[in-house]
Write a protein that holds these residues in place. Structure first.
Motif, PDB file in Angstrom:
ATOM      1  N   SER A 161      82.606   8.079 -43.931  1.00 51.65           N
ATOM      2  CA  SER A 161      82.823   7.106 -43.414  1.00 51.65           C
ATOM      3  C   SER A 161      83.475   6.214 -44.411  1.00 51.65           C
ATOM      4  N   THR A 162      84.395   4.916 -44.002  1.00 56.24           N
ATOM      5  CA  THR A 162      85.154   4.005 -44.876  1.00 56.24           C
ATOM      6  C   THR A 162      83.953   3.322 -45.946  1.00 56.24           C
ATOM      7  N   GLU A 163      84.897   2.912 -47.099  1.00 51.05           N
ATOM      8  CA  GLU A 163      84.334   1.378 -47.700  1.00 51.05           C
ATOM      9  C   GLU A 163      83.941   0.289 -46.700  1.00 51.05           C
ATOM     10  N   LEU A 164      84.130  -0.007 -45.625  1.00 50.03           N
ATOM     11  CA  LEU A 164      83.731  -0.552 -44.655  1.00 50.03           C
ATOM     12  C   LEU A 164      82.026  -0.479 -43.294  1.00 50.03           C
ATOM     13  N   GLY A 165      81.711   1.555 -44.011  1.00 48.75           N
ATOM     14  CA  GLY A 165      81.269   1.550 -43.397  1.00 48.75           C
ATOM     15  C   GLY A 165      81.488   2.759 -41.815  1.00 48.75           C
ATOM     16  N   THR A 166      82.248   2.473 -41.249  1.00 49.36           N
ATOM     17  CA  THR A 166      83.344   2.168 -40.593  1.00 49.36           C
ATOM     18  C   THR A 166      83.430   4.194 -39.945  1.00 49.36           C
ATOM     19  N   ILE A 167      83.667   5.244 -39.124  1.00 50.25           N
ATOM     20  CA  ILE A 167      83.857   6.424 -39.583  1.00 50.25           C
ATOM     21  C   ILE A 167      85.034   6.419 -37.558  1.00 50.25           C
ATOM     22  N   TYR A 168      85.382   7.623 -38.156  1.00 53.34           N
ATOM     23  CA  TYR A 168      86.889   7.944 -37.526  1.00 53.34           C
ATOM     24  C   TYR A 168      86.368   8.833 -36.575  1.00 53.34           C
ATOM     25  N   SER A 169      87.106   8.556 -35.223  1.00 53.61           N
ATOM     26  CA  SER A 169      86.654   9.708 -34.062  1.00 53.61           C
ATOM     27  C   SER A 169      86.796  10.573 -34.175  1.00 53.61           C
ATOM     28  N   LYS A 170      86.546  11.694 -33.435  1.00 48.06           N
ATOM     29  CA  LYS A 170      87.213  13.285 -34.012  1.00 48.06           C
ATOM     30  C   LYS A 170      89.375  12.689 -33.304  1.00 48.06           C
ATOM     31  N   LYS A 171      89.402  12.788 -32.163  1.00 47.83           N
ATOM     32  CA  LYS A 171      90.387  12.012 -31.868  1.00 47.83           C
ATOM     33  C   LYS A 171      91.117  11.336 -32.920  1.00 47.83           C
ATOM     34  N   GLU A 172      91.169  10.514 -33.878  1.00 49.33           N
ATOM     35  CA  GLU A 172      91.994   9.943 -34.688  1.00 49.33           C
ATOM     36  C   GLU A 172      91.773  10.623 -35.638  1.00 49.33           C
ATOM     37  N   LEU A 173      91.512  11.593 -36.031  1.00 42.00           N
ATOM     38  CA  LEU A 173      90.947  12.494 -37.739  1.00 42.00           C
ATOM     39  C   LEU A 173      92.249  13.942 -36.804  1.00 42.00           C
ATOM     40  N   MET A 174      92.142  14.604 -35.482  1.00 45.28           N
ATOM     41  CA  MET A 174      93.432  15.206 -34.932  1.00 45.28           C
ATOM     42  C   MET A 174      94.817  14.345 -35.284  1.00 45.28           C
ATOM     43  N   ASP A 175      94.996  13.186 -34.467  1.00 47.59           N
ATOM     44  CA  ASP A 175      95.797  12.618 -34.227  1.00 47.59           C
ATOM     45  C   ASP A 175      96.789  12.253 -35.966  1.00 47.59           C
ATOM     46  N   LEU A 176      95.794  11.702 -37.014  1.00 49.62           N
ATOM     47  CA  LEU A 176      96.220  11.763 -37.510  1.00 49.62           C
ATOM     48  C   LEU A 176      96.738  13.388 -38.962  1.00 49.62           C
ATOM     49  N   TYR A 177      95.818  14.278 -39.064  1.00 50.82           N
ATOM     50  CA  TYR A 177      96.175  15.290 -39.564  1.00 50.82           C
ATOM     51  C   TYR A 177      97.317  16.330 -38.660  1.00 50.82           C
ATOM     52  N   GLN A 178      97.750  15.856 -37.656  1.00 52.70           N
ATOM     53  CA  GLN A 178      98.222  16.309 -36.840  1.00 52.70           C
ATOM     54  C   GLN A 178     100.104  15.985 -37.685  1.00 52.70           C
ATOM     55  N   PHE A 179      99.782  14.523 -37.112  1.00 47.69           N
ATOM     56  CA  PHE A 179     101.254  13.414 -38.179  1.00 47.69           C
ATOM     57  C   PHE A 179     101.623  14.227 -39.132  1.00 47.69           C
ATOM     58  N   CYS A 180     100.577  14.505 -40.083  1.00 47.26           N
ATOM     59  CA  CYS A 180     100.794  14.629 -41.421  1.00 47.26           C
ATOM     60  C   CYS A 180     101.113  16.224 -41.759  1.00 47.26           C
ATOM     61  N   GLN A 181     101.138  16.793 -40.950  1.00 47.63           N
ATOM     62  CA  GLN A 181     101.447  18.601 -40.537  1.00 47.63           C
ATOM     63  C   GLN A 181     103.337  18.069 -40.290  1.00 47.63           C
ATOM     64  N   GLU A 182     103.024  17.680 -39.300  1.00 51.95           N
ATOM     65  CA  GLU A 182     104.578  17.018 -39.049  1.00 51.95           C
ATOM     66  C   GLU A 182     105.273  16.301 -39.790  1.00 51.95           C
ATOM     67  N   SER A 183     105.055  15.547 -40.658  1.00 51.51           N
ATOM     68  CA  SER A 183     106.036  15.402 -41.850  1.00 51.51           C
ATOM     69  C   SER A 183     106.020  15.629 -42.983  1.00 51.51           C
ATOM     70  N   ASN A 184     105.185  16.311 -43.263  1.00 52.27           N
ATOM     71  CA  ASN A 184     105.189  16.900 -44.334  1.00 52.27           C
ATOM     72  C   ASN A 184     104.387  16.839 -45.547  1.00 52.27           C
ATOM     73  N   LEU A 185     103.398  16.017 -44.992  1.00 50.83           N
ATOM     74  CA  LEU A 185     101.842  15.246 -45.463  1.00 50.83           C
ATOM     75  C   LEU A 185     100.821  16.219 -46.223  1.00 50.83           C
ATOM     76  N   TYR A 186     100.063  16.091 -46.720  1.00 48.15           N
ATOM     77  CA  TYR A 186      98.414  16.242 -47.064  1.00 48.15           C
ATOM     78  C   TYR A 186      97.788  15.174 -46.496  1.00 48.15           C
ATOM     79  N   LEU A 187      97.219  16.119 -45.519  1.00 44.36           N
ATOM     80  CA  LEU A 187      95.886  15.051 -45.654  1.00 44.36           C
ATOM     81  C   LEU A 187      94.806  15.377 -46.087  1.00 44.36           C
ATOM     82  N   PHE A 188      93.744  13.871 -47.555  1.00 46.01           N
ATOM     83  CA  PHE A 188      92.755  14.440 -48.077  1.00 46.01           C
ATOM     84  C   PHE A 188      92.071  13.027 -48.055  1.00 46.01           C
ATOM     85  N   VAL A 189      90.518  13.964 -47.488  1.00 46.02           N
ATOM     86  CA  VAL A 189      89.742  12.903 -47.201  1.00 46.02           C
ATOM     87  C   VAL A 189      88.812  13.066 -48.195  1.00 46.02           C
ATOM     88  N   ASP A 190      87.660  11.603 -48.037  1.00 41.38           N
ATOM     89  CA  ASP A 190      86.920  10.985 -49.145  1.00 41.38           C
ATOM     90  C   ASP A 190      85.957  11.352 -48.333  1.00 41.38           C
TER      91      ASP A 190
END
Lengths: 343, 343, 343, 343
Positions: free
Chosen positions: D142-171
């Motif tokens: 969860s974030t520093e504000l207690g909120t959480i990512y949905s599966k769709k949000e995480l998958m979208d971020l990861y796909q974007f990172c893959q396409e953009s040559n970025l690593y995705l790292f989750v604390d």
């Protein structure tokens, strides 16, 4: 399974420490080193070193202690002087350089350095600012070879550092073992007096983890907490460190454990002596380095684990036997019997 | 005022360089190395080293070249192996360590190292990951002692590095002098072939400032421009560097200047030999290190400046005499006459 | 080829600088900034800023000046406050962070920040030592948007910094242009008085390369040379920098060149005003940011080069026109004629 | 003494962990993470995330995990993108910058970022190599504000990172709490699949200390141990970390503890809702941020401790109430009764 004399961190913690962890477990405490136990442990340590102006900071390990102290004390153009056998020079994967500082090495006879050695290094670095500025002297006590500094040696080094505008920092991962060696003439108070900073090792003397950094030089205490945080060393549950040091130092447990380790090493040393073995260097702490030939090594390896420290020639090597608070009299007796049977 | 043999950067630039600066002065050019001169100089250099896959980057000085190349090539846990006399080890104020990397030093006879020396160092750093990972070998040609590598030595080192997963990087601040020494058997092409990267020094061979970094290993070329920018080395008026290297290399000026410097040094060397002087080491480049006693040093110091390089004993020291493209035949003749009068 | 208004470093150096380089070329000088020219240039600068306690250091470029000053002044846990438009925040490829320091950004209206902005940032960073310690304020004059600070603004910032235990450092890559703007009320002396350090840009005002770092705060002068060397900024032929600043500042050349650039920019600005153009912000230095629609941009692009600075909406963008010491009256007149023909 | 809802690391460890420490205490183990417990914990974690190619590394805290992962993954010219509320951006004393890397911040609504936010940042950093290269995206769940990512949000971020040559790292300091929130639709397996690396927090969910770093991207696993050692994170008694994670994950203890914490927070949330309080943001994990006026805060402060998170206006502030595995139903009931009495 073989019994291991490979290092002094093979077991967990002394039972008294685990008990105190259990008893204190549900007490709510502030985080990040502001818990009652850490504050109490600091009070105890300052009493033991008899320096009310010192400050104490707890971290989880030796490499962490070394890199934080050194990077916090130095400006970017300042360097460290270390024995060539120093842990920071050979065994910390470039941790000090990774914080931006050069580490000079000095060849030594038995892991120790003197003011003459340091002066010689400074003499060949006079072309400023093309050559880096030496600013901190790092030594270990006991050293990586199990040897110890005498009171005169420490005082001489500190005086030289004072006169030469150098800091003196002592790696005390095994300071307990040094201070309880039979040939030792130093006290904890001396380290509160004749160093700019040092640390008191917990990991190798009965704690689960933990080293207590003590900064005597008041100028160097300033804003030290930032460095702990920035280097990832400030534990949320700092209580874990405070509780352990409180327990180790509230009476003589810390020294009793170290003395026990030394005594077991000395029993083994005597057995090797009686078997006419030589040693890489003479030690009175929990590390000994007997020189054996390969068939002797094979013989002892049947039931015991240890490191081959240094190959000396085609036939002979020095091995390292290291004992700890957890080494029992019984296992040492068994080992001694095997030494007696060495051919 | 005394004439100075203290270094090879006492004067400005070769007149042809200044003329070209004048002629090109008002041409509008792109900034940050994208000017026509820099691009043209790159083409020329790639032809001279006969490696069309190499890339060329211009920077303003040697320490800058060393620290950028090394920090760009290495990951945080990787270290550099250097001769103990290497410029990066002794004379750059901890510049490499300031980028986070340990520099190991190897004792040498005459400023040069061999694959055996490096292998020995690697052998005592086998306790990974507690010991840092060696990844780049740094050498200079000519060395800080004026000596040079033979073709066989360079090829052996490169082959060893290839087999050992090490990069080979050559500091060529005085590469011109090395390549025009009478005992040399290496060519610029060899450096395009048997190194991962090297640099061609301008500052010490006729330029106002400037070193040309050449990266042969294609993996190491990637995104190198970021490192130049981040370390403050990307000049807005990069044309200043491009113009100079274009002028030095479009014909044989670069080598003519170096050869001239060497020849003047050899004339002086011969004079010292005829005066029965010994030398710290035998050199054929623009640096010589004759051994004199103090009264001889005083005598020569009356009209000439030079460094006392190394005190050998109470009576004798090695001095360093260094010549450059700007050293005239006349001043050397005068100096030789003084040598002839040495007692 | 099109005439370029893209930047103020497209040409070489002012002719007087080239002449002085020629005349001084064969004089033998000490290396690394100890030459007579550099020492003389320092004397001149200290007179101009009227602060005999200041020290002056010459480096080759702006990013280099910024990263060395900032990393030399700060301890590891200290951070920098910069306008969001600051060169160090957006255009130096992470150079400051690469030396280990966080750069906070403050949103600004026209590239300038006030003490209120800084105080607000400090207020939300009170959770020490978990939050980094702000220690240095970085501003530019003129700013990256061509705007300038008034004397009152600079004095207020400096007083606030003094009271808040912050250093004030001014990036003066275009300080000449700021000081000769018609709306300016600051003098060089003010910068010797109301900053801890600043630099005087040469590259963008007539030099081949070079920025003069001036450190007023005596505590920050200590051992600064080490940082120059360690970061690769200490040129062997430091004379190149000294000669240029001596020539620029021995009379009013530096200011004459900047004033000329400003005047040409103001002529262009007036032409855009008469063509009823708006501007991104109002400036009186050598940078102007007129807002044009795409067809106007296309029209001007036929014969002139410039950057599209910021797309404002589907139709309009602000472009940047930048003039320099080398921009002739004639070319500006031609450009103005084209502006008059804008539809 | 007041009961504290200030953080989720006020107590020690879950009793089962202490018991296992006791039972395993005298077993001799290899040091530095090569103990049986750590190796077993790695096997269990890889099964739970269903990614046999992942590697697992244990460290002692979150800042340490963040700084080691990020500095190990990036080359010197690469930067990190983080929400402005990200722990690395605001609360780690410049730890990431201290390893040499810039951290960009993105303003967010509730502590979360999307691919659009990141793309916008990249779009304004196109002037390479003058602008730093974005390479790693850091988020917390969860974030520093207690909120959480949905599966769709995480998958979208990861796909974007893959396409953009970025690593995705989750604390994942509070990943347990995220995964057991009633609104959650992510699983541990998803983190083994849709991230390059993440970590599983122990300190805030029942352990004494410890975070388990899981690297899924095989290229990033290479030589990771060196970075642990170099940054002082490789504990001699690594067993301490292995034992705890083995115990937490060998069954569902880890998730049971997190779910308990969430449930207690939800009970408190409901009480605040019934008292007609608003919240800073809606959360379903162990952190809630009710908005109270000052007299209400004073009333609750009589018997309970908590942080005032954000002052909203002269009258109202959001407070933070945080629960943990150690928060009892009883104390929550008492607290709820006090909420019911709020005026």
């Amino acid at each position: 399974m073989k019994y291991s004399f490979k290092n002094d961190y093979s077991e967990g913690a002394h039972p008294r420490i685990l008990e105190t962890l259990l008893q204190s477990n549900l007490s709510q405490q502030n985080g990040y080193g502001l818990d009652e136990y850490s504050m109490n442990a600091e009070v105890i340590i300052k009493q033991k070193i008899n320096n009310p102006k010192s400050k104490v900071y707890f971290v989880s390990g030796g490499t962490q202690a070394n890199l934080i102290v050194i990077s916090a004390f130095l400006r970017p153009h300042e360097s460290v002087v270390s024995p060539a056998t120093g842990h920071i020079f050979t065994n910390e994967s470039g941790a000090i350089e990774a914080t931006g500082h050069k580490v000079h090495s000095l060849e030594t006879l038995e892991g120790k350095i003197s003011s003459e050695d340091i002066q010689e290094l400074i003499d060949v670095h006079q072309n400023k600012p093309h050559q880096v500025k030496q600013k901190l002297v790092y030594i270990s006590n006991s050293t990586e070879l199990g040897t110890i500094y005498s009171k005169k040696e420490l005082m001489d080094l500190y005086q030289f550092c004072q006169e030469s505008n150098l800091y003196l920092f002592v790696d005390g991962a095994r300071l307990g073992h040094a201070l309880t060696a039979e040939t030792n003439d130093l006290t904890l108070e001396d380290f509160g007096k004749y160093t700019d900073a040092f640390y008191l090792g917990g990991t190798k003397n009965g704690a689960l983890i933990g080293e207590a950094i003590i900064i005597n030089n008041e100028n160097l205490q300033e804003e030290f907490g930032f460095h702990l945080k920035q280097k990832g060393a400030m534990l949320a549950k700092g209580r874990l460190l405070g509780i352990q040091f409180q327990e180790l130092l509230k009476d003589d447990l810390y020294f009793d454990l170290a003395r026990h380790a030394n005594q077991q090493a000395m029993r083994i040393k005597e057995a090797f002596q009686q078997a006419d073995c030589n040693f890489l260097c003479e030690t009175f702490t929990n590390q000994i380095f007997p020189i054996l030939n390969q068939s002797q090594i094979d013989q002892l390896s049947a039931n015991f684990d240890f490191y081959i420290w240094k190959k000396l020639n085609d036939e002979q090597s020095a091995i390292r036997i290291i004992t700890s608070w957890a080494t029992t009299e019984e296992v040492v007796t068994t080992f001694i019997n095997e030494i007696k049977n060495l051919k």
